[in-house]
Design an enzyme around this catalytic site. Structure first.
Site, mmCIF file in Angstrom:
data_model
loop_
_atom_site.group_PDB
_atom_site.id
_atom_site.type_symbol
_atom_site.label_atom_id
_atom_site.label_comp_id
_atom_site.label_asym_id
_atom_site.label_seq_id
_atom_site.Cartn_x
_atom_site.Cartn_y
_atom_site.Cartn_z
ATOM 1 N N TRP A 1 1.183 -1.611 -0.205
ATOM 2 C CA TRP A 1 0.082 0.304 0.299
ATOM 3 C C TRP A 1 0.779 0.791 -0.416
ATOM 4 O O TRP A 1 0.378 1.998 -0.851
ATOM 5 C CB TRP A 1 -1.066 -0.078 1.669
ATOM 6 C CG TRP A 1 -1.698 -0.717 0.315
ATOM 7 C CD1 TRP A 1 -2.847 -2.585 1.383
ATOM 8 C CD2 TRP A 1 -2.825 -1.239 -0.527
ATOM 9 N NE1 TRP A 1 -3.212 -2.530 1.238
ATOM 10 C CE2 TRP A 1 -3.996 -2.161 -0.844
ATOM 11 C CE3 TRP A 1 -3.379 -0.083 -0.723
ATOM 12 C CZ2 TRP A 1 -5.049 -2.060 -1.267
ATOM 13 C CZ3 TRP A 1 -3.806 -0.704 -3.029
ATOM 14 C CH2 TRP A 1 -4.886 -1.472 -2.120
ATOM 15 N N ASP B 1 -1.159 6.522 6.289
ATOM 16 C CA ASP B 1 -2.266 5.631 6.220
ATOM 17 C C ASP B 1 -3.167 4.846 7.087
ATOM 18 O O ASP B 1 -2.103 4.167 7.466
ATOM 19 C CB ASP B 1 -1.845 4.872 4.621
ATOM 20 C CG ASP B 1 -3.302 3.862 4.056
ATOM 21 O OD1 ASP B 1 -4.133 3.726 4.909
ATOM 22 O OD2 ASP B 1 -3.032 3.495 3.497
ATOM 23 N N LYS C 1 -12.911 -0.565 6.657
ATOM 24 C CA LYS C 1 -12.420 -2.158 7.180
ATOM 25 C C LYS C 1 -12.863 -2.972 8.476
ATOM 26 O O LYS C 1 -13.282 -2.803 9.363
ATOM 27 C CB LYS C 1 -10.763 -1.920 7.068
ATOM 28 C CG LYS C 1 -9.939 -2.769 5.663
ATOM 29 C CD LYS C 1 -9.238 -1.900 5.348
ATOM 30 C CE LYS C 1 -9.097 -2.550 3.879
ATOM 31 N NZ LYS C 1 -7.504 -1.566 3.266
HETATM 32 C C1 LIG Z 1 -7.328 -1.821 2.513
HETATM 33 C C2 LIG Z 1 -6.078 -0.302 2.447
HETATM 34 C C3 LIG Z 1 -6.109 0.656 0.660
HETATM 35 C C4 LIG Z 1 -7.184 0.315 -0.269
HETATM 36 O O1 LIG Z 1 -8.209 1.073 0.031
HETATM 37 P P1 LIG Z 1 -9.400 1.843 -0.933
HETATM 38 O O2 LIG Z 1 -10.058 2.171 -0.835
HETATM 39 O O3 LIG Z 1 -9.958 0.190 -1.467
HETATM 40 O O4 LIG Z 1 -8.590 2.425 -2.212
HETATM 41 C C5 LIG Z 1 -5.297 0.919 1.458
HETATM 42 N N1 LIG Z 1 -4.254 1.437 2.426
HETATM 43 C C6 LIG Z 1 -4.253 0.444 2.988
HETATM 44 C C7 LIG Z 1 -3.642 0.189 4.410
HETATM 45 C C8 LIG Z 1 -5.587 -0.579 3.160
HETATM 46 O O5 LIG Z 1 -5.803 -1.779 3.424
#
Ligand SMILES: *Cc1c(COP(=O)(O)O)cnc(C)c1O
Length: 361
Positions: free
Chosen positions: A103, A173, A197
């Site tokens: 990511w 993030d 999530k």
């Molecule tokens: C799932 C995830 C993403 C992707 O997110 P989207 O909402 O599908 O764009 C980005 N960063 C992390 C750490 C993730 O777990």
């Protein structure tokens, strides 16, 4: 109702039954409107009070200081991979990225389209994955920000301390571990998380931004992608994903009812330790992350004999344990255990893994 499966999906992920029941009970008449939350205009009084309410809950749950704004923006976390450099990276500046896995690497690649970016450190692909200490990172003194992903959802690698990078704004993030432990928000410039999530359903991203970071956007930034403009308009420059915002509020209410972030911090440690202990003690399973950096949210493991993978997944499914197959890029297995995954579900999984190991000893 049939028993619900034990869902270990990486995202979109399991929701608490109590949350689903609440949503169901409100579907035909939300807050005396005679309508569902889906049918309410985003510039109405009930929606405005919903936005205020969810903002208040998040501020309280995460102890967000007053000099931070909360934005509720359409699209997932990967939209932020572009919005961040558009809003924070000036023409003659450089941004530094920690490349710790899938990511953060994607975020780095996306940012390259908008300006000068630099890898502060790349996690080496050694037998045991670990994040090198900050004094080995290379960060330009005048970096516009330092970016990292707190939990690499695909590799199962998590930071357990906030890196100290002096005055450089930290951008983080937290999509896959938000609300799972206490975070000192004042250490960050920006925290963001898409909501499928731990905060409800897909389509929405929460952005928490320190207010001195507004006003750095390039002139080319589209209006709906402009942090300052969205902040000035309470995230209503365009129609936000209203139902996802409603879901986030119900989720936050549920998190409060369970004891808040403190409760989920200890729960996440208990759940993940159960699996890591079992994996470490069993000759049947392996994990490739240094224990100091193991994720509490996504436990990645492999069967030592990979020929048993199919059988493992089939037997798991017959016990109601689903979505354990690892990400296609790394193979093996992944148990994702965000806040809504109960300790009971993890106990059932651990008991199955033990049985399976005994069967194949
Ligand atoms: C799932 C995830 C993403 C992707 O997110 P989207 O909402 O599908 O764009 C980005 N960063 C992390 C750490 C993730 O777990």
């Amino acid at each position: 109702m049939n028993q619900r499966p034990y869902n270990f999906a990486a995202g979109p992920s399991a929701l608490p039954e109590a949350v689903l029941q609440k949503v169901q009970s409100e579907l035909f008449n939300w807050r005396h409107t005679g309508m569902s939350a889906m049918e309410i205009g985003h510039r109405t009084v009930p929606f405005e009070s919903l936005l205020n309410e969810v903002t208040f809950r998040l501020r309280k749950l995460m102890q967000i200081p007053a000099n931070y704004q909360l934005l509720f923006l359409a699209g997932g976390a990967q939209v932020q991979f572009a919005m961040l450099p558009m809003n924070l990276l000036g023409k003659d500046q450089t941004a530094a990225y920690v490349d710790s896995g899938t990511w953060s690497h994607k975020a780095y690649e996306e940012a390259q389209k908008y300006g000068s970016v630099h890898v502060a450190i790349k996690v080496p692909s050694t037998r045991l994955l670990r994040i090198p200490p900050v004094d080995e990172w290379v960060i330009p003194d005048d970096a516009a920000y330092l970016y990292y992903a707190d939990n690499e959802t695909i590799e199962g690698l998590e930071f357990h301390t906030v890196p100290d990078v002096g005055d450089i704004p930290l951008v983080c993030d937290m999509t896959s571990n938000i609300l799972s432990r206490h975070v000192d928000v004042s250490r960050f410039g920006v925290i963001f998380a898409s909501t499928q999530k731990s905060l409800g359903i897909s389509g929405l991203t929460l952005v928490i931004i320190r207010d001195d970071l507004f006003g750095r956007a390039s002139e080319m930034v589209p209006a709906v992608f402009d942090y300052a403009l969205q902040a000035k308009n309470q995230s209503l420059v365009n129609t936000p994903p209203t139902f996802a915002i409603y879901m986030m509020n119900v989720m936050c209410e549920w998190v409060e009812s369970q004891g808040g972030v403190t409760a989920f911090e200890s729960l996440s440690l208990r759940k993940s330790s159960k699996l890591y202990t079992l994996i470490d003690q069993s000759p049947c399973y392996t994990n490739h992350v240094d224990p100091a950096f193991r994720s509490r949210m996504n436990v990645i493991f492999k069967l030592v004999d990979e020929r048993l993978d199919k059988d493992f997944l089939a037997q798991a499914e017959s016990r109601g344990l689903i979505n354990l197959k690892g990400h296609r890029s790394v193979g093996g297995m992944r148990a994702s255990m965000y806040n809504a995954v109960s300790e009971h579900a993890v106990d059932v999984l651990a008991a199955f893994m033990q049985d399976f190991a005994t069967q194949h000893a």
